[in-house]
Write a protein that holds these residues in place. Structure first.
Motif, PDB file in Angstrom:
ATOM      1  N   MET A   1      33.522  42.123  41.033  1.00  0.00           N
ATOM      2  CA  MET A   1      33.076  40.782  40.610  1.00  0.00           C
ATOM      3  C   MET A   1      34.278  39.832  40.544  1.00  0.00           C
ATOM      4  N   VAL A   2      35.377  40.348  40.000  1.00  0.00           N
ATOM      5  CA  VAL A   2      36.578  39.510  39.885  1.00  0.00           C
ATOM      6  C   VAL A   2      37.234  39.343  41.250  1.00  0.00           C
ATOM      7  N   LYS A   3      37.360  40.443  41.976  1.00  0.00           N
ATOM      8  CA  LYS A   3      38.054  40.429  43.270  1.00  0.00           C
ATOM      9  C   LYS A   3      37.355  39.487  44.261  1.00  0.00           C
ATOM     10  N   SER A   4      36.035  39.447  44.190  1.00  0.00           N
ATOM     11  CA  SER A   4      35.280  38.603  45.128  1.00  0.00           C
ATOM     12  C   SER A   4      35.376  37.131  44.755  1.00  0.00           C
ATOM     13  N   GLY A   5      35.813  36.858  43.544  1.00  0.00           N
ATOM     14  CA  GLY A   5      35.865  35.472  43.089  1.00  0.00           C
ATOM     15  C   GLY A   5      34.578  35.014  42.421  1.00  0.00           C
ATOM     16  N   ASP A   6      33.610  35.915  42.301  1.00  0.00           N
ATOM     17  CA  ASP A   6      32.360  35.539  41.633  1.00  0.00           C
ATOM     18  C   ASP A   6      32.552  35.350  40.128  1.00  0.00           C
ATOM     19  N   ALA A   7      33.615  35.952  39.611  1.00  0.00           N
ATOM     20  CA  ALA A   7      33.901  35.805  38.178  1.00  0.00           C
ATOM     21  C   ALA A   7      35.409  35.843  37.998  1.00  0.00           C
TER      22      ALA A   7
ATOM     23  N   ASN B   1      44.216  37.410  44.744  1.00  0.00           N
ATOM     24  CA  ASN B   1      44.959  37.950  43.615  1.00  0.00           C
ATOM     25  C   ASN B   1      44.452  39.312  43.185  1.00  0.00           C
ATOM     26  N   ARG B   2      45.317  39.983  42.452  1.00  0.00           N
ATOM     27  CA  ARG B   2      44.952  41.308  41.964  1.00  0.00           C
ATOM     28  C   ARG B   2      44.105  41.174  40.690  1.00  0.00           C
ATOM     29  N   VAL B   3      43.526  42.300  40.308  1.00  0.00           N
ATOM     30  CA  VAL B   3      42.675  42.325  39.112  1.00  0.00           C
ATOM     31  C   VAL B   3      43.391  43.159  38.049  1.00  0.00           C
ATOM     32  N   ALA B   4      43.359  42.683  36.813  1.00  0.00           N
ATOM     33  CA  ALA B   4      44.038  43.400  35.732  1.00  0.00           C
ATOM     34  C   ALA B   4      43.055  43.776  34.636  1.00  0.00           C
ATOM     35  N   MET B   5      43.392  44.871  33.930  1.00  0.00           N
ATOM     36  CA  MET B   5      42.696  45.196  32.676  1.00  0.00           C
ATOM     37  C   MET B   5      43.530  44.577  31.576  1.00  0.00           C
ATOM     38  N   ILE B   6      42.879  43.857  30.672  1.00  0.00           N
ATOM     39  CA  ILE B   6      43.661  43.212  29.618  1.00  0.00           C
ATOM     40  C   ILE B   6      43.321  43.714  28.215  1.00  0.00           C
ATOM     41  N   ALA B   7      42.138  44.275  28.044  1.00  0.00           N
ATOM     42  CA  ALA B   7      41.740  44.670  26.691  1.00  0.00           C
ATOM     43  C   ALA B   7      40.683  45.755  26.748  1.00  0.00           C
ATOM     44  N   GLY B   8      40.566  46.503  25.655  1.00  0.00           N
ATOM     45  CA  GLY B   8      39.543  47.541  25.597  1.00  0.00           C
ATOM     46  C   GLY B   8      39.161  47.844  24.166  1.00  0.00           C
ATOM     47  N   GLY B   9      38.001  48.453  24.032  1.00  0.00           N
ATOM     48  CA  GLY B   9      37.563  48.872  22.704  1.00  0.00           C
ATOM     49  C   GLY B   9      36.627  50.048  22.828  1.00  0.00           C
ATOM     50  N   MET B  10      36.512  50.816  21.763  1.00  0.00           N
ATOM     51  CA  MET B  10      35.569  51.939  21.776  1.00  0.00           C
ATOM     52  C   MET B  10      35.120  52.244  20.358  1.00  0.00           C
TER      53      MET B  10
END
Lengths: 452, 178
Positions: free
Chosen positions: A105-111, A3-12
């Protein structure tokens, strides 16, 4: 390939020359809290937090605060023990490389859900000491001892860039006007007069005359051609696509990721005739004959930026960036390097970065663009956030601030976060975030696209 | 009620932080390893580089001059043992900048001019050494800041310093033409 990886949220955080009100970890908490609580996540933010099974901490220098292993303090402060984590460092590209590590990390499935945390606090030492610390990220045997520092390295590159391609100081100054004036509509920006932490004397709107008349730092770069030094933090939350869709109505897909490198010392950049073609760095919309006689990369172009772009474009299926990308946040450490980067990203032909900035309608008498956040080539918006010249450069946070800004652009949330819709690119579907280190030693490019 | 942006909502309430002094200093005992002859050369008023002549294994098919010197060739991975003396070579300015600001250590020297050099007769991919140009050295050709240009001929000069104080700044350049 999974599966693909998405950005869902951010803060600064609010960025500022000095955030004496808060420690580094308190600043990070500000950004992390914003990422979890303000991004319209569909389930309880603390339940999202429980789903986070990996973090990346990205910061550049151990010198600024005389604290090694700062990541341990940050993870503890945010309550992320005992889950996996790694510290990422890569000079100015630290934020971009951190984001790439989180993606992996997400793409590898580790997280499945990862928080990428970038930060820097540069104000605890004097500006000249800070410049020296940054200069330690150049070769300390050969370049630093002769009086080298980053503005000077970039200035020498700008001298050669002007010599090779006929770029002018006025074209460079226009970049500062564009980005700094954009920043006046971004509440987070260090130069925004409404930012409560802004230094009043170095904030507010500017004209091209302000830039050209500002004190010389290193010829041809003047003070307003050079980026800021900041305190602050930025956070992004990434998730595997199917989880992302459960957590937000507006996931932003990481469609392309690229990374390139080049020599630490500008002295060692090849000056190969036709080097761009020999290094297989031609983009799909370019013709080999344009560059057969061009010395590349020399001291005028960032080969790492081109390599990163080519890799990201290939993965995202971008065949003509100017036509397919609506908004770009790029590493404008200097006005000259924004123009150089237009070319590396294929938004302009090599040598025509100056023409691209000239394509936006400019009021010569007033010395400002006719519009805020002008379109270049009647097509693309570059650095609506204000970039490093107008918004911030808190090194480890910078690449993350840029990617989060692109994400908010695509999600249509600029007004909500920046406090003004003036910088919202209408109907932005695809954006690019570019993070860059050294004199181009490490560069990352992300292509981000609408995932709903 | 005025609508508040997320940014405004998150402004810190703390107006009274305590700030204290925190001094820190270090002395490094640093080795120049296998390129030590370059630095010993500076002490002896010679400018030395290394050359790898495995041209058939190099990307551009040419001999490679390393300046800064390297003890190993990044292209063919061979050990590089040949030193060449460039003290009297034809050297030009590849690019330059005059600095009016600097890191803390160099603030007392501004304005000063940084250059990347261009050694004629060699491929300059790995030899555009960063150094300084002194334009008002007594007994040498003196020029104005505005006279500095790409392609201008320059020559190396060397500061008198004890061997244990030698570093890259022992070398500098002066104009060799007006």
């Amino acid at each position: 390939m999974g599966n693909r990886v998405a950005m869902i949220a951010g803060g600064m955080t609010q960025f500022a020359k000095a955030r004496k009100d808060s420690t580094q970890e308190e600043l990070v908490m500000e950004a992390a809290r914003m990422a979890l609580f303000e991004n319209d996540l569909k389930i309880d933010p603390l339940d999202v937090k429980k789903m986070i099974d990996g973090t990346i901490v990205s910061y550049f220098s151990d010198h600024f605060e005389r604290q090694l292993l700062f990541g341990a303090i940050i993870r503890d402060y945010l309550g992320f023990n005992p889950i996996q984590s790694a510290r990422i460092e890569g000079g100015g590209a630290t934020g971009g490389l951190g984001l790439k590590a989180g993606y992996e990390m997400v793409k590898s499935g580790d997280a499945s859900v990862v928080m990428v945390i970038g930060f820097e606090k540069m104000s605890e030492v004097s500006t000249s000491k800070g410049n020296e610390f940054i200069a330690l990220a150049s070769d300390t045997d050969f370049d630093f001892p002769v009086g080298g520092y980053y503005s000077a390295y970039y200035a020498a590159m700008a001298t050669r860039y002007m010599y090779e391609f006929g770029i002018t100081e006025k074209q460079m100054a226009k970049v500062a006007v564009k980005n700094r004036n954009n920043a006046q509509y971004n509440f987070f920006a260090q130069t925004n007069s409404k930012n409560p932490y802004a230094t009043k004397s170095t904030s507010g709107f500017i004209t091209i005359y302000d830039v050209l008349n500002s004190p010389m730092i290193a010829t041809p770069l003047k003070r307003l051609d050079c980026c800021l030094m900041s305190d602050g933090a930025a956070v992004a939350i990434l998730a595997e696509e199917s989880i992302a869709k459960e957590l937000t109505d507006r996931p932003v897909i990481i469609e392309g990721v690229g990374n390139g490198t080049d020599t630490m010392r500008p002295a060692d950049r090849p000056t190969t005739v036709g080097g761009l073609i020999k290094d297989d760095l031609l983009l799909p919309h370019e013709k080999a004959e344009w560059y057969e006689d061009m010395v590349y990369p020399g001291l005028h172009s960032f080969r790492a930026g081109r390599k990163a772009a080519k890799m990201a474009y290939k993965m995202a299926g971008i065949t003509n960036p100017l036509e397919q990308i609506d908004v770009v946040e790029l590493h404008d450490a200097y006005t000259s390097s924004e123009l150089q980067t237009y070319e590396d990203l294929g938004l302009a032909k090599y040598g025509e970065g100056g023409k691209l900035i000239d394509s936006a309608p400019f009021d010569d008498e007033k010395g400002v663009f006719k519009e805020i956040n002008p379109k270049l080539a009647n097509r693309v918006h570059v650095n609506p956030s204000g970039g490093l010249l107008g918004c911030m450069h808190a090194v480890g946070a910078t690449g993350i601030m840029q990617a989060v800004s692109v994400m908010w652009q695509i999600q249509g949330k600029i007004e909500k976060f920046y406090g003004s819709d003036k910088l919202q690119v209408k109907n932005a579907k695809r954006g690019l975030a570019h993070s860059h280190a050294g004199t181009g030693s490490d560069v990352t490019v992300f292509v981000l696209g609408r995932g709903w | 009620m005025v609508k508040m942006s997320v940014g405004e909502k998150y402004v810190s309430k703390n107006k009274d932080p305590l700030i204290v002094d925190f001094p820190y200093s270090i002395l490094y005992k640093h080795t120049f390893g296998e390129v030590s002859p370059f630095f010993v050369g500076l002490k002896n008023k010679r400018l030395l580089g290394t050359v790898c002549r495995n041209r058939e294994k190099h990307k551009n098919g040419k001999d490679l001059l390393f300046l800064p010197p390297r003890a190993d060739c990044p292209e063919c991975m061979a050990e590089v043992t040949e030193w060449v003396d460039l003290t009297d070579a034809d050297i030009r300015i590849y690019t330059f900048t005059t600095a009016y600001f600097a890191g803390e250590t160099f603030l007392d020297r501004i304005p000063y001019t940084l250059i990347n050099i261009d050694v004629q007769g060699y491929d300059n991919s790995y030899s555009k050494l960063t150094s300084t140009l002194v334009i008002n050295e007594p007994g040498e050709i003196n020029i104005g800041l505005k006279d500095i240009r790409i392609g201008m001929k320059i020559k190396p000069k060397f500061k008198d310093v004890p061997l244990e104080k030698v570093d890259a700044s022992t070398l500098y350049f002066v104009p060799a033409e007006k």
